[in-house]
Design a protein around this motif. Structure first.
Motif, PDB file in Angstrom:
ATOM      1  N   TRP A   1      45.555  59.909  77.756  1.00 36.72           N
ATOM      2  CA  TRP A   1      46.437  59.838  76.452  1.00 36.72           C
ATOM      3  C   TRP A   1      45.516  59.997  75.088  1.00 36.72           C
ATOM      4  O   TRP A   1      46.129  60.310  74.017  1.00 36.72           O
ATOM      5  N   LEU A   2      44.148  59.706  75.274  1.00 36.75           N
ATOM      6  CA  LEU A   2      43.525  59.866  74.279  1.00 36.75           C
ATOM      7  C   LEU A   2      43.471  61.052  73.429  1.00 36.75           C
ATOM      8  O   LEU A   2      43.756  61.493  72.351  1.00 36.75           O
ATOM      9  N   ARG A   3      43.025  62.399  74.201  1.00 36.59           N
ATOM     10  CA  ARG A   3      43.054  63.657  73.857  1.00 36.59           C
ATOM     11  C   ARG A   3      44.444  64.160  73.509  1.00 36.59           C
ATOM     12  O   ARG A   3      44.586  64.819  72.247  1.00 36.59           O
ATOM     13  N   LYS A   4      45.788  63.642  74.014  1.00 31.90           N
ATOM     14  CA  LYS A   4      46.971  64.121  73.486  1.00 31.90           C
ATOM     15  C   LYS A   4      47.461  63.394  72.315  1.00 31.90           C
ATOM     16  O   LYS A   4      47.848  64.370  71.329  1.00 31.90           O
ATOM     17  N   ILE A   5      47.047  62.145  72.022  1.00 35.89           N
ATOM     18  CA  ILE A   5      47.619  61.634  70.763  1.00 35.89           C
ATOM     19  C   ILE A   5      46.689  62.047  69.763  1.00 35.89           C
ATOM     20  O   ILE A   5      47.280  62.253  68.566  1.00 35.89           O
ATOM     21  N   PHE A   6      45.351  62.210  69.968  1.00 33.86           N
ATOM     22  CA  PHE A   6      44.451  62.839  68.665  1.00 33.86           C
ATOM     23  C   PHE A   6      45.117  64.254  68.417  1.00 33.86           C
ATOM     24  O   PHE A   6      44.738  64.476  67.056  1.00 33.86           O
ATOM     25  N   SER A   7      45.528  64.889  69.233  1.00 34.33           N
ATOM     26  CA  SER A   7      45.856  66.335  68.833  1.00 34.33           C
ATOM     27  C   SER A   7      46.821  66.289  68.100  1.00 34.33           C
ATOM     28  O   SER A   7      47.322  67.009  67.085  1.00 34.33           O
ATOM     29  N   ILE A   8      47.814  65.338  68.108  1.00 32.67           N
ATOM     30  CA  ILE A   8      48.896  64.902  67.184  1.00 32.67           C
ATOM     31  C   ILE A   8      48.540  64.323  65.963  1.00 32.67           C
ATOM     32  O   ILE A   8      49.008  64.754  64.649  1.00 32.67           O
ATOM     33  N   ILE A   9      47.668  63.220  65.730  1.00 34.59           N
ATOM     34  CA  ILE A   9      47.205  62.820  64.646  1.00 34.59           C
ATOM     35  C   ILE A   9      46.280  63.232  63.792  1.00 34.59           C
ATOM     36  O   ILE A   9      45.887  62.958  62.591  1.00 34.59           O
ATOM     37  N   LYS A  10      45.442  64.403  64.253  1.00 35.25           N
ATOM     38  CA  LYS A  10      44.193  64.745  63.561  1.00 35.25           C
ATOM     39  C   LYS A  10      44.761  65.513  62.412  1.00 35.25           C
ATOM     40  O   LYS A  10      46.103  66.151  62.502  1.00 35.25           O
ATOM     41  N   VAL A  11      44.120  65.683  61.383  1.00 36.51           N
ATOM     42  CA  VAL A  11      44.435  66.575  60.492  1.00 36.51           C
ATOM     43  C   VAL A  11      44.503  67.898  60.654  1.00 36.51           C
ATOM     44  O   VAL A  11      43.685  68.516  61.687  1.00 36.51           O
TER      45      VAL A  11
END
Length: 497
Positions: free
Chosen positions: A221-231
């Motif tokens: 989940w970390l990688r998936k969510i990071f890909s969404i919220i990163k600039v």
């Protein structure tokens, strides 16, 4: 019952609308279960029962407001991250009646991806603390033992995830405030590179160190969510934000490990040694190293963070922001009375410490020296990553501590952040992960990487998660039972990830 949202998130970074009723019965029932579990934990301090979500067009990928009553995957956010129309109180009396007029950039991106933010989590006031006890809402309890701390300052987010109430939550990390509570609660926590996630809408504690991070039930989940919220390149609302299109290699061969020789609990040492052995068993080249920077890292962090806090919190004066004292006789009296009544003891201590550090005659002695040592820490880690792909080290010197533990004072807790603050001081990505269980409590470690290596770190955690045992907290099992979720199906899906 099959958890459809696991398949949804794992197959797409753009989430189509998914009904909460398909996950937990009707949404009213879902909130009823959360409230029942939350009575013991105090992880949530506000419930967003009037959820407004956005559907994502599966073909065009554009976001529109949902016209139906269906909702998407539930998540939670820390109470210092802005969501329009929701409270933005930062667990402080000074902002107890303040409602956010805007979405934080990260929140807007979550909503565009189709997530439902179901509530706000408890925290240490303005992010200042390591135990989630410095809050106007009272303390948050650890789902593994309600007599113990969930860590801080994002303890509410970690407790909500560890109790199974949401699969992930956002927190903020200034000196370990995502990683330490994730470790205390036996889940995964990611602190991205500085600027990788926009700080727009995050109430500032220490502007040069703050990062919005992710606490999740399992590592993918970390990688998936990071890909969404990163600039995506840059955010025009945050000049400090940036993320490159091309990032360093995801390959990991050489791993450096730092295991302190003193001032660390035996359980933490044993967990670190277990991790070293497990990594070597599957072929990683692991080298134990010594890093003198930890002798002064906490002092550097406290100097810089309190100095910036004294400046950032100056805006909360009862005039521009905050609750006003109606009995004030002048503007100066209004500011004094508002801050005295609004700020808690820990916030007052850090603001006064920061003001002292920055005053004439002391700035060169403390703040300027701290900045010089910060550059030295950055250079030391930059040099280290010329030879190693990742660095593994402890998160905190002990497992979760009891609330009545007289040996771990607030000052001792500040010194306990020694191992986590270096990633913030250097602006590097880091993530904590569970390793073992001792005395019924989770023990974890953290991995730090070079700048913009979030994918490298997350893939490393995903590829090595099978080396370590994963457990659900007693409150997570209780939540699954009351929400009619099938724990056996859940476990089977975990093994297939």
């Amino acid at each position: 019952m099959k958890d459809d949202y696991w398949n949804t998130i794992l197959t797409s970074s753009r989430i189509t609308s998914e009904s909460l009723s398909g996950l937990h019965g009707d949404s009213t029932g879902y909130f009823n279960v959360i409230k029942k579990i939350n009575k013991d934990l105090n992880a949530f301090v506000f419930y967003n029962e009037n959820i407004q979500t956005r559907k994502v067009d599966a073909v065009h990928g554009d976001a529109t407001h949902a016209a139906s009553s269906t909702h998407s995957i539930p998540c939670a956010i820390k109470s210092n991250i802005a969501m329009k129309g929701m409270p933005l109180h930062c667990a402080s009396n000074l902002l107890k009646d303040f409602t956010s007029p805007v979405h934080a950039s990260a929140i807007a991106q979550l909503l565009d991806a189709g997530f439902s933010i179901v509530g706000l989590t408890n925290m240490d006031e303005f992010g200042m603390g390591s135990s989630t006890t410095h809050s106007i809402f009272g303390r948050t309890a650890n789902p593994w033992d309600i007599g113990r701390s969930p860590g801080g300052s994002s303890g509410g987010s970690a407790a909500a995830v560890a109790a199974g109430m949401v699969p992930f939550a956002l927190g903020s990390d200034t000196g370990g405030s995502v990683r330490q509570p994730a470790m205390f609660c036996g889940v995964w926590g990611l602190k991205p590179s500085y600027g990788a996630v926009s700080r727009y809408g995050l109430v500032a504690y220490s502007s040069s160190l703050d990062v919005i991070g992710i606490i999740a039930e399992q590592p993918s989940w970390l990688r998936k969510i990071f890909s969404i919220i990163k600039v995506k390149g840059r955010d025009p609302k945050d000049t400090s934000s940036f993320y490159p299109q091309k990032t360093p290699s995801e390959q990991v061969k050489k791993v450096a490990v730092y295991i302190p020789r003193r001032n660390i609990a035996e359980e933490i040492r044993n967990g670190m040694l277990l991790a070293v052995q497990q990594y070597r068993n599957i072929g990683y080249e692991v080298t134990e190293i010594d890093l003198p920077i930890f002798d002064y890292a906490a002092a550097v962090y406290l100097n810089i963070s309190t100095a910036e806090a004294s400046s950032n919190l100056a805006r909360f004066d009862g005039i521009r922001y905050g609750t006003r004292d109606a009995t004030a006789q002048s503007s100066a009296d209004l500011v004094r009375r508002s801050r005295n009544a609004g700020f808690g003891s820990e916030v007052k201590l850090r603001v006064l410490t920061g003001a002292y550090i920055l005053q004439s005659g002391f700035q060169d002695q403390y703040y300027t020296k701290a900045r010089a040592l910060q550059k030295h820490i950055q250079k030391t880690l930059l040099s280290l990553f010329k030879h190693y792909d990742l660095l593994i080290l402890p998160v905190f010197p002990t497992q979760s501590f009891r609330f009545d533990d007289t040996q771990l004072s607030d000052f001792a807790q500040k010194l306990g952040d020694t191992f986590s603050v270096v990633a913030n001081l250097a602006g590097l990505p880091a993530a904590s992960f569970p390793v073992a269980w001792y005395n019924g409590l989770p023990m974890g470690a953290q991995v730090v990487g070079p700048l913009y290596t979030e994918d490298r770190i997350c893939l490393f955690l995903e590829n090595t998660a099978h080396l370590f045992e994963h457990r659900y907290s007693p409150y997570a099992k209780k939540f699954f039972e009351h929400s009619s979720r099938d724990l056996q199906d859940r476990e089977a899906m975990m093994k297939d990830l």
